[in-house]
Design a protein around this motif. Structure first.
Motif, PDB file in Angstrom:
ATOM      1  N   GLU A 344      -5.284  54.014   6.736  1.00 50.88           N
ATOM      2  CA  GLU A 344      -4.008  53.744   6.398  1.00 50.88           C
ATOM      3  C   GLU A 344      -4.044  52.130   6.002  1.00 50.88           C
ATOM      4  O   GLU A 344      -3.310  51.491   4.983  1.00 50.88           O
ATOM      5  N   ALA A 345      -5.048  51.355   6.801  1.00 51.68           N
ATOM      6  CA  ALA A 345      -5.178  49.961   6.483  1.00 51.68           C
ATOM      7  C   ALA A 345      -5.854  49.900   5.070  1.00 51.68           C
ATOM      8  O   ALA A 345      -5.631  48.862   4.499  1.00 51.68           O
ATOM      9  N   ILE A 347      -5.521  51.879   2.603  1.00 49.53           N
ATOM     10  CA  ILE A 347      -4.560  52.002   1.427  1.00 49.53           C
ATOM     11  C   ILE A 347      -3.534  50.942   1.409  1.00 49.53           C
ATOM     12  O   ILE A 347      -2.934  50.746   0.344  1.00 49.53           O
ATOM     13  N   SER A 348      -3.456  49.924   2.275  1.00 51.97           N
ATOM     14  CA  SER A 348      -2.749  48.865   2.448  1.00 51.97           C
ATOM     15  C   SER A 348      -3.303  47.469   1.647  1.00 51.97           C
ATOM     16  O   SER A 348      -2.790  46.407   1.704  1.00 51.97           O
ATOM     17  N   GLY A 349      -4.598  47.959   1.324  1.00 52.46           N
ATOM     18  CA  GLY A 349      -5.335  46.885   0.598  1.00 52.46           C
ATOM     19  C   GLY A 349      -6.196  45.918   1.572  1.00 52.46           C
ATOM     20  O   GLY A 349      -6.942  45.139   1.157  1.00 52.46           O
ATOM     21  N   GLU A 350      -6.173  46.289   2.776  1.00 54.52           N
ATOM     22  CA  GLU A 350      -7.116  45.760   3.720  1.00 54.52           C
ATOM     23  C   GLU A 350      -8.541  46.340   3.691  1.00 54.52           C
ATOM     24  O   GLU A 350      -8.972  47.229   2.734  1.00 54.52           O
ATOM     25  N   ARG A 408      -6.793  54.841  -4.887  1.00 54.32           N
ATOM     26  CA  ARG A 408      -5.838  54.508  -3.916  1.00 54.32           C
ATOM     27  C   ARG A 408      -4.725  55.609  -3.834  1.00 54.32           C
ATOM     28  O   ARG A 408      -4.271  56.103  -3.103  1.00 54.32           O
ATOM     29  N   GLU A 412      -3.349  58.281  -1.059  1.00 56.46           N
ATOM     30  CA  GLU A 412      -2.121  58.432  -0.690  1.00 56.46           C
ATOM     31  C   GLU A 412      -1.711  59.733  -0.806  1.00 56.46           C
ATOM     32  O   GLU A 412      -0.662  60.294  -0.058  1.00 56.46           O
TER      33      GLU A 412
END
Length: 420
Positions: A344-345, A347-350, A408, A412
């Motif tokens: 999930e991190a 996916i958030s761009g991290e 990405r 998702e």
């Protein structure tokens, strides 16, 4: 688009691309780099749809006796006349793709291998009449291409295991020149065997087949293999002298698999889509091979084709459904909450920082303790193109990120659901 070169949609035959008016992003520099760094056996691992098969076809067209030198006119390698004079069209070449070597049982896959090797052997039917082979050798070659009552290749058992060794020896004797062996998608039979429950049997068989052809073969000039994963612990390649492995982490050959930024700019300019560069980069760029940024060529070609149909065509995910994602799905289904939080991190761009295993083994996915299985997960996601390095690693720790907008979207829409 009248007058423009055709887009090579699904075409992986180098000669066809060069003679039938298709666009080609010049990767012939691979030939010089390969010869400058030549090992007896050379393994290239890259994610699917990054041009491995086309490069293997290009190598065959360059080295094989009887090839047409004019199909390389205007390409980078043609400018090196000394190298071309020395190597072009000078070798017998055995070229195999194991892409279709799959079945639900070992016997079915073995029959596929039988067919693949038998059909390649038939290309050299002139050996039946070669005066450079003795009677016994001509009879042995005849056995390699013999058909049974239902029209399938009859060789089996020890004959099949020794087939590549025998064929290379016959070719060397006929031409007076050692043989080059090209094996594309070498790991497909192992992947399918893992999925269908006969993995250990397949490993033993591939080890014997490769061992005969690549380890103890005095008729071998060099071999090139490609695949998605480097399979090491099963000792498939044990005992090979001068064995070179080139993965996405290596600087050498980084520009020869996939499209560079210059490749993409040139293609878009050729078809009048320069204004689409930014959106193409956002969707399909972001892979780091060694120190170089790389696009997935399958995506760029397919999206350029969509633009040819309509300049306002929407961006699409082309790579996801081009092959099976089953092994990634199976590993993710057994992942823990920590791994889900890290996904999930991402996916958030991290980014996540992980150590990776370069030599993988399918059996470890089932037999190792949970913590080690997670290490394998990150290694698989990296090797198969679901993750890439954010920067070139300074040591063993990799800073992993999702490469682009297309991937990405896969996380998702699909990968999160696999956790359920």
């Amino acid at each position: 688009m009248e007058g423009k070169l055709k887009l090579p949609m699904g075409i992986e035959d180098f000669e066809e691309i060069r003679t039938m008016g298709y666009y080609y992003a010049d990767k012939t520099g691979l030939i010089r780099t390969l010869l400058d760094n030549l090992g007896k056996v050379n393994l290239f691992t890259r994610p699917r749809r990054f041009g491995k098969t086309l490069n293997m076809s290009m190598l065959k067209c360059f080295f094989e006796t009887g090839s047409d030198r004019t199909i390389f006119d205007g390409l980078e390698i043609a400018g090196d006349t000394e190298l071309c004079d020395r190597y072009f069209g000078k070798f017998p070449v055995i070229s195999l793709s194991l892409k279709s070597a799959e079945g639900r049982t070992f016997d079915k896959t073995r029959k596929k291998l039988q067919s693949i090797i038998g059909n390649e052997a038939v290309r050299f039917s002139f050996l039946l009449d070669s005066d450079r082979l003795n009677d016994t050798e001509r009879q042995q070659y005849a056995k390699l291409i013999e058909l049974d009552d239902v029209g399938e290749f009859a060789m089996a058992g020890e004959m099949l295991e020794n087939s590549l060794l025998m064929l290379s020896r016959f070719l060397q004797k006929h031409y007076g020149q050692k043989t080059i062996i090209l094996i594309d998608e070498y790991d497909v039979p192992l992947d399918k065997a893992y999925q269908s429950g006969y993995y250990d049997t397949m490993v033993d068989y591939i080890r014997t087949l490769f061992g005969q052809a690549l380890k103890t073969n005095s008729s071998l000039y060099f071999a090139v293999l490609t695949g998605c994963l480097r399979i090491s612990k099963e000792s498939i390649f044990t005992g090979l002298n001068n064995f070179n492995v080139y993965t996405v982490k290596d600087v050498q050959y980084n520009e020869y698999f996939g499209f560079t930024d210059a490749d993409v700019r040139n293609m878009l300019a050729c078809y009048g889509f320069t204004d689409k560069y930014d959106i193409v980069k956002e969707w399909y760029d972001g892979y780091r091979f060694g120190s170089l940024g790389i696009y997935c060529p399958w995506d760029v070609l397919n999206q350029c084709d969509k633009f040819c149909e309509s300049r306002s065509a929407r961006m699409e995910s082309h790579w996801e459904n081009s092959s099976s994602n089953r092994i990634v799905k199976e590993i993710l289904e057994h992942s823990n909450e920590t791994t889900r939080a890290e996904i999930e991190a991402l996916i958030s761009g991290e980014y996540v920082e992980k150590s990776l295993i370069s030599g993988l083994t399918y059996s470890d996915f089932e037999n190792e303790e949970p913590q080690k299985r997670q290490t394998h997960l990150w290694s698989i996601l990296f090797a198969t193109g679901y993750l890439t390095d954010a920067v070139r690693p300074a040591g063993k720790i990799h800073r992993l990120v999702i490469p682009n907008r297309e991937i990405r979207g896969i996380y998702e829409e699909r990968i999160l659901s696999w956790f359920e």
